[in-house]
Motif scaffolding. Structure first.
Motif, mmCIF file in Angstrom:
data_model
loop_
_atom_site.group_PDB
_atom_site.id
_atom_site.type_symbol
_atom_site.label_atom_id
_atom_site.label_comp_id
_atom_site.label_asym_id
_atom_site.label_seq_id
_atom_site.Cartn_x
_atom_site.Cartn_y
_atom_site.Cartn_z
ATOM 1 N N LEU A 1 0.827 -1.214 0.000
ATOM 2 C CA LEU A 1 0.000 0.000 0.000
ATOM 3 C C LEU A 1 0.858 1.259 0.000
ATOM 4 O O LEU A 1 0.505 2.257 -0.637
ATOM 5 N N GLU A 2 1.991 1.219 0.705
ATOM 6 C CA GLU A 2 2.887 2.372 0.735
ATOM 7 C C GLU A 2 3.409 2.698 -0.662
ATOM 8 O O GLU A 2 3.563 3.866 -1.015
ATOM 9 N N LYS A 3 3.652 1.688 -1.461
ATOM 10 C CA LYS A 3 4.194 1.889 -2.813
ATOM 11 C C LYS A 3 3.208 2.625 -3.719
ATOM 12 O O LYS A 3 3.614 3.290 -4.669
ATOM 13 N N VAL A 4 1.928 2.501 -3.434
ATOM 14 C CA VAL A 4 0.915 3.202 -4.234
ATOM 15 C C VAL A 4 0.266 4.338 -3.440
ATOM 16 O O VAL A 4 -0.776 4.848 -3.812
ATOM 17 N N ASP A 5 0.923 4.718 -2.353
ATOM 18 C CA ASP A 5 0.502 5.842 -1.525
ATOM 19 C C ASP A 5 -0.919 5.699 -0.984
ATOM 20 O O ASP A 5 -1.709 6.650 -0.996
ATOM 21 N N LEU A 6 -1.254 4.486 -0.545
ATOM 22 C CA LEU A 6 -2.539 4.228 0.098
ATOM 23 C C LEU A 6 -2.297 3.777 1.526
ATOM 24 O O LEU A 6 -1.228 3.281 1.867
ATOM 25 N N LYS A 7 -3.329 3.920 2.350
ATOM 26 C CA LYS A 7 -3.207 3.497 3.731
ATOM 27 C C LYS A 7 -4.571 3.074 4.253
ATOM 28 O O LYS A 7 -5.574 3.732 3.985
ATOM 29 N N ILE A 8 -4.600 1.971 4.971
ATOM 30 C CA ILE A 8 -5.811 1.548 5.679
ATOM 31 C C ILE A 8 -5.548 1.842 7.147
ATOM 32 O O ILE A 8 -4.655 1.244 7.756
ATOM 33 N N THR A 9 -6.301 2.766 7.708
ATOM 34 C CA THR A 9 -6.046 3.184 9.085
ATOM 35 C C THR A 9 -6.873 2.420 10.111
ATOM 36 O O THR A 9 -6.469 2.300 11.254
ATOM 37 N N ASP A 10 -8.014 1.912 9.701
ATOM 38 C CA ASP A 10 -8.860 1.166 10.619
ATOM 39 C C ASP A 10 -8.273 -0.226 10.841
ATOM 40 O O ASP A 10 -8.075 -0.991 9.885
ATOM 41 N N LYS A 11 -7.986 -0.558 12.084
ATOM 42 C CA LYS A 11 -7.325 -1.830 12.426
ATOM 43 C C LYS A 11 -8.141 -3.042 11.961
ATOM 44 O O LYS A 11 -7.583 -4.002 11.440
ATOM 45 N N ASP A 12 -9.452 -3.007 12.152
ATOM 46 C CA ASP A 12 -10.300 -4.128 11.743
ATOM 47 C C ASP A 12 -10.344 -4.279 10.223
ATOM 48 O O ASP A 12 -10.302 -5.392 9.705
ATOM 49 N N GLN A 13 -10.428 -3.157 9.507
ATOM 50 C CA GLN A 13 -10.424 -3.220 8.040
ATOM 51 C C GLN A 13 -9.092 -3.753 7.521
ATOM 52 O O GLN A 13 -9.044 -4.518 6.561
ATOM 53 N N PHE A 14 -8.014 -3.342 8.162
ATOM 54 C CA PHE A 14 -6.682 -3.804 7.771
ATOM 55 C C PHE A 14 -6.560 -5.313 7.977
ATOM 56 O O PHE A 14 -6.077 -6.037 7.111
ATOM 57 N N TYR A 15 -7.042 -5.789 9.121
ATOM 58 C CA TYR A 15 -7.030 -7.223 9.407
ATOM 59 C C TYR A 15 -7.860 -7.989 8.377
ATOM 60 O O TYR A 15 -7.421 -9.009 7.833
ATOM 61 N N LEU A 16 -9.065 -7.486 8.088
ATOM 62 C CA LEU A 16 -9.947 -8.157 7.123
ATOM 63 C C LEU A 16 -9.367 -8.137 5.708
ATOM 64 O O LEU A 16 -9.492 -9.115 4.969
#
Length: 136
Positions: free
Chosen positions: A44-59
């Protein structure tokens, strides 16, 4: 082909259920999810995106894991080489993270973690083959 895909997804889900049950109930066990989370974060860092919600990131990590393992199992574990494909996936899960610039300690820190990680992937391959043999 759809039967192979269903079997592969079944094996991948079984692998993840086993991993999550053990991870949430025992100490000093593999945490394959941490390797997946680190890999997703770097991607995600390579395309300048970020998932900040811990549950969404886990899913998101879990979904990626189930899909990628499902495709792998569908293409390898439905043949007569299901044990080999499980061993190959497990050994890859232990060896590849470090070679990919990821922290391998969640799966390779101890001999116990290495053996269990390989066992998880072997389990997924065997479940895939069992499902496939029942539905083909």
């Amino acid at each position: 082909m759809y039967k192979k895909i269903l079997a592969g997804l079944g094996g991948a889900i079984a692998l993840n259920l086993l991993h999550e049950i053990i991870r949430n109930n025992f100490d000093n066990v593999p945490e394959v999810n941490k390797v997946g989370e680190e890999a997703l974060n770097k991607s995600l860092e390579k395309v300048d995106l970020k998932i900040t919600d811990k549950d969404q990131f886990y899913l998101a990590t879990l979904a990626g894991d189930v899909i990628s393992n499902g495709v792998y199992y569908a293409s390898t574990a439905t043949s007569g080489f299901n044990i080999v494909s499980g061993l190959a996936a497990g050994i890859g899960a232990v060896v590849l993270p470090k070679n990919m610039g990821l922290d391998d300690s969640p799966v390779a820190e101890t001999t116990q973690k290495k053996i269990m990680t390989v066992g998880y992937y072997l389990f997924g391959a065997i479940v895939t083959k069992l499902i496939y043999d029942r539905i083909k």
